[in-house]
Design an enzyme around this catalytic site. Structure first.
Site, PDB file in Angstrom:
ATOM      1  N   SER A  20     -53.847  21.742  14.211  1.00 62.64           N
ATOM      2  CA  SER A  20     -53.407  22.387  15.586  1.00 62.64           C
ATOM      3  C   SER A  20     -52.111  23.389  15.277  1.00 62.64           C
ATOM      4  O   SER A  20     -51.861  24.209  16.356  1.00 62.64           O
ATOM      5  CB  SER A  20     -53.657  21.599  16.752  1.00 62.64           C
ATOM      6  OG  SER A  20     -52.643  20.544  16.412  1.00 62.64           O
ATOM      7  N   LYS A  48     -47.067  19.137  19.657  1.00 60.13           N
ATOM      8  CA  LYS A  48     -47.308  20.332  20.117  1.00 60.13           C
ATOM      9  C   LYS A  48     -46.005  21.186  20.211  1.00 60.13           C
ATOM     10  O   LYS A  48     -44.707  20.438  20.255  1.00 60.13           O
ATOM     11  CB  LYS A  48     -47.879  20.270  21.466  1.00 60.13           C
ATOM     12  CG  LYS A  48     -49.276  19.658  21.448  1.00 60.13           C
ATOM     13  CD  LYS A  48     -50.125  20.192  20.600  1.00 60.13           C
ATOM     14  CE  LYS A  48     -51.628  19.601  20.761  1.00 60.13           C
ATOM     15  NZ  LYS A  48     -52.596  20.418  19.555  1.00 60.13           N
TER      16      LYS A  48
END
Length: 195
Positions: A59, A100
């Site tokens: 990701s 993230k």
């Protein structure tokens, strides 16, 4: 008593084996003391200031790859900034910490144009050279979205293959659940810088 023979005229007193053993033991003790002190110092630094975290998944491509090992500052994360890469421990659908990038902080409004692939914060299009490709996918969160104070809107750099704040599976992140900011990469070697 047995003594070690010295060459004639050396002018030095003979060294007894037991004195030699005592000097060796003292040197060994000093070395062990230095090693133990260094290990304690390293443990203190990593317990109170830094932690290690591994990346699992794609990701965050191209910035981070699965298998990378990161150094994370574990001090108080009290000034979140756009572009910070953080480790989040907030409970989520995946039941594991996630890594993230901070896109917006409390009070800011996020909007996404999935046709053009552009993310806007407070009406300004973000320049995002760190992403793998433009943001063409949305999830079940409605936009525009104003981020409440004390919360963060985070996204993965691999925008079209990342579960992040666009999804209720992750949602907005309470700042109290940020373990820390990524300071650098220790593995693979030679690729310390993370931006």
């Amino acid at each position: 008593m047995h003594t070690v023979n010295e060459p004639a005229g050396s002018g030095q007193a003979p060294v007894l084996p037991e004195e030699h053993t005592q000097k060796f033991a003292a040197a060994l003790y000093d070395m062990a003391d230095v090693v133990i002190s260094a290990m304690i110092m390293i443990m203190v630094i990593f317990v109170f200031f830094f932690r290690f975290a591994g990346v699992d998944g794609d990701s965050m491509l191209p910035t981070l790859s699965s298998g990378d090992w990161l150094v994370v500052s574990s001090g108080t994360y009290d000034d979140p900034q756009y572009k910070d890469i953080v480790i989040v421990t907030q409970p989520n659908y995946f039941h594991e910490p996630i890594v993230k990038r901070v896109i917006a902080t409390g009070g800011q409004t996020v909007d996404i144009d999935p046709v053009a692939g552009i993310v806007y914060v407070d009406g300004v299009a973000l320049d995002e050279p760190y992403t793998l490709e433009p943001t063409y996918t949305l999830d079940d969160i409605e936009f525009p979205l104003t981020v409440p104070e004390g919360m963060l809107f985070v996204m993965g750099d691999n925008r079209n293959d990342s579960s992040d704040s666009r999804s209720s599976k992750v949602g907005l992140i309470d700042e109290r659940y940020v373990l820390g900011k990524v300071a650098g990469r220790v593995l693979p070697l030679g690729r310390w810088k993370v931006e």
